[in-house]
Design an enzyme around this catalytic site. Structure first.
Site, mmCIF file in Angstrom:
data_model
loop_
_atom_site.group_PDB
_atom_site.id
_atom_site.type_symbol
_atom_site.label_atom_id
_atom_site.label_comp_id
_atom_site.label_asym_id
_atom_site.label_seq_id
_atom_site.Cartn_x
_atom_site.Cartn_y
_atom_site.Cartn_z
ATOM 1 N N HIS A 198 0.950 -1.174 -0.060
ATOM 2 C CA HIS A 198 -0.015 0.150 0.040
ATOM 3 C C HIS A 198 0.878 0.995 0.134
ATOM 4 O O HIS A 198 1.781 1.354 0.843
ATOM 5 C CB HIS A 198 -0.898 0.054 1.372
ATOM 6 C CG HIS A 198 -1.793 1.309 1.127
ATOM 7 N ND1 HIS A 198 -2.903 1.352 0.540
ATOM 8 C CD2 HIS A 198 -1.600 2.535 1.993
ATOM 9 C CE1 HIS A 198 -3.388 2.827 0.639
ATOM 10 N NE2 HIS A 198 -2.528 3.442 1.635
ATOM 11 N N ASP A 236 -15.447 2.467 7.327
ATOM 12 C CA ASP A 236 -14.361 3.450 6.893
ATOM 13 C C ASP A 236 -14.862 4.363 5.825
ATOM 14 O O ASP A 236 -14.382 5.539 5.948
ATOM 15 C CB ASP A 236 -13.040 2.448 6.450
ATOM 16 C CG ASP A 236 -11.925 3.463 5.884
ATOM 17 O OD1 ASP A 236 -11.539 4.348 6.598
ATOM 18 O OD2 ASP A 236 -11.685 3.452 4.695
ATOM 19 N N ARG A 257 -15.034 12.749 7.615
ATOM 20 C CA ARG A 257 -13.851 13.210 8.037
ATOM 21 C C ARG A 257 -13.477 14.364 6.962
ATOM 22 O O ARG A 257 -12.938 15.485 7.094
ATOM 23 C CB ARG A 257 -12.672 12.145 8.164
ATOM 24 C CG ARG A 257 -12.768 11.550 9.660
ATOM 25 C CD ARG A 257 -12.143 10.339 9.470
ATOM 26 N NE ARG A 257 -10.350 10.922 9.208
ATOM 27 C CZ ARG A 257 -9.732 9.851 8.532
ATOM 28 N NH1 ARG A 257 -10.071 8.847 8.043
ATOM 29 N NH2 ARG A 257 -8.578 10.459 8.317
ATOM 30 N N SER A 259 -7.890 4.019 9.038
ATOM 31 C CA SER A 259 -8.419 3.711 7.731
ATOM 32 C C SER A 259 -7.968 2.926 6.681
ATOM 33 O O SER A 259 -8.497 1.941 5.868
ATOM 34 C CB SER A 259 -8.606 5.269 7.226
ATOM 35 O OG SER A 259 -9.086 5.061 5.857
ATOM 36 N N LYS A 268 -8.750 -1.658 5.982
ATOM 37 C CA LYS A 268 -9.000 -2.326 4.650
ATOM 38 C C LYS A 268 -7.963 -3.484 4.276
ATOM 39 O O LYS A 268 -8.390 -4.803 3.781
ATOM 40 C CB LYS A 268 -9.022 -1.483 3.561
ATOM 41 C CG LYS A 268 -10.167 -0.282 3.625
ATOM 42 C CD LYS A 268 -10.555 0.572 2.636
ATOM 43 C CE LYS A 268 -9.379 1.470 2.266
ATOM 44 N NZ LYS A 268 -9.300 2.762 3.338
#
Length: 425
Positions: free
Chosen positions: A83, A164, A171, A186, A190
């Site tokens: 990621h 999320d 947010r 967040s 996932k």
């Protein structure tokens, strides 16, 4: 039993929330029992007061519990994912996923679309004719289990950590995005729900990144590594430079073209360096003893790329879209390129049509920016420095405004770029 007002007040006053309070609040908000204004008050209190490691782990677990968890335990190969926190010209996922698959791992890469000036991996791949991002869990497993493929890049299903998605939207409109505990939760909710056995994080730092300072990037990296480790996922993070954009292109089809060049054994040196660095971390995390550089050199990674694109309906031989209009920006003086600001390039590409201002907006596949010199290169007055690409030429003026002051050409030499700033985990 918890109630929203007492939970908000506890965090407002700087107290630590217990596991039951957090689990109830996230679940009740996801179900609609807690109102938006109540959750926005809590997220602001968290932004101002912070969370400890246990609270962040509980918040992450509560978001995971709001949906389903994927399970790849039936696969014969170890699973590993990567990621990135997002940057300009960050096309690394494209060559990385097939490269790591070529090394013997299964790579279930759940990616997103771009919002604002950082590009989305799915937008880039959708510039390939026929390619589709939306796959079922069965389709993902079948592609990952195929010995000729082993990698998939697709959108996360709506039932993966749905809390999320709802929290992020809140947010975004309440000025609470910048909370490191909530950013970490967040991302990691996932990734943990995705069911991968190992995870490598690329945390960007600099003008074109969400974390502009090294200290903040390191804190985010450490928080996410802790969350992964606590959840039983082997996790490591690299903190990497994003003051200068990666490679030579920012834009959807432009970045696909550059990624294919890397898989063919060429491409910009910084893209190759970071791809191999992340690949080595992923291969090690998966417990494999293979040098990814060999798979890049012998063409195996390119074979996996072609198979991966075809498995998701794309034509790896199809011509990529090309913008109908271009505009060249030339160097005003001779000298050495000592600075190219990532944020300026990213905003220019966004304004040219490569990105979107709100969810669901279409993007232009061929739009973006190509730069013709890397840091340290000598340029001559009048030579092309940047090429702007778009289907809508009325966008050029705003893109040029974004680039004002975005680079420096001067006498002397550029400071050597240090691409990998830290390793955590």
């Amino acid at each position: 039993m918890a109630d929203a007002v007492s939970v908000i007040a506890a965090k407002r006053d700087g107290n630590t929330l217990d596991s039951d309070q957090i689990a109830w609040m996230v679940d009740a908000y996801t179900r609609g029992e807690v109102a938006d204004e109540q959750m926005s008050a809590l997220t602001m209190a968290i932004l101002l007061r912070g969370m400890n490691r246990r609270e962040i782990a509980d918040w992450t677990a509560a978001m995971i519990a709001s949906g389903r968890r994927m399970d790849f335990s039936t696969l014969a190969r170890p699973t590993v994912d990567k990621h990135s926190t997002g940057g300009i010209g960050d096309k690394i996922t494209l060559p990385l996923a097939p490269l790591v698959a070529a090394c013997g791992a299964a790579v279930p890469q759940l990616s997103g679309r771009g919002l604002g000036y950082t590009g989305g991996t799915l937008d880039k791949l959708e510039s390939i004719p026929g390619w589709r991002a939306d796959l079922t869990a069965d389709e993902m497993t079948r592609i990952l289990d195929d010995p000729a493929v082993g990698a998939v890049v697709c959108a996360a299903g709506a039932d993966l950590a749905p809390a999320d998605k709802k929290l992020y939207a809140l947010r975004d409109v309440t000025a609470t995005v910048e909370s490191i505990p909530m950013i970490a939760a967040s991302i990691m909710s996932k990734k943990i729900a995705e069911g991968t056995g190992a995870l490598v994080l690329d945390v960007k730092c600099g003008s074109g990144a969400f974390m502009s300072t090294l200290g903040d990037a390191q804190e985010l990296a450490r928080t996410m590594v802790d969350l992964g480790t606590d959840a039983g996922v082997r996790t490591v993070a690299l903190v990497t430079d994003m003051n200068t954009p990666l490679g030579r292109t920012a834009g959807n089809a432009l970045e696909v073209e550059e990624s294919v060049e890397v898989l063919a054994g060429g491409g910009p040196a910084d893209v190759v360096e970071l791809t191999l660095a992340l690949a080595r971390e992923m291969v090690a995390a998966a417990g494999l003893d293979v040098d990814p550089a060999d798979k890049l050199a012998d063409g195996t990674a390119m074979d996996r790329w072609r198979a991966m694109i075809a498995a998701q309906g794309g034509d790896p031989d199809a011509a990529l879209p090309v913008a109908r209009h271009t505009h060249e920006v030339t160097a005003e003086r001779s000298g050495v390129l000592t600075r190219l600001d990532a944020r300026a390039v990213g905003i220019a590409a966004w304004r040219l049509g490569a990105g979107r201002e709100r969810q669901g907006q279409p993007v232009q596949a061929g739009a973006g920016v190509r730069w013709h010199a890397a840091l340290g290169d000598t340029v001559t007055a009048g030579q092309p420095l940047l090429t702007l690409c778009t289907d809508t030429p009325e966008r050029f003026d705003r893109a040029l405004d974004a680039l004002t002051g975005g680079w420096t050409v001067e006498d002397g030499s550029a400071q050597e770029r240090r691409l990998i700033l830290d390793r955590i985990g």
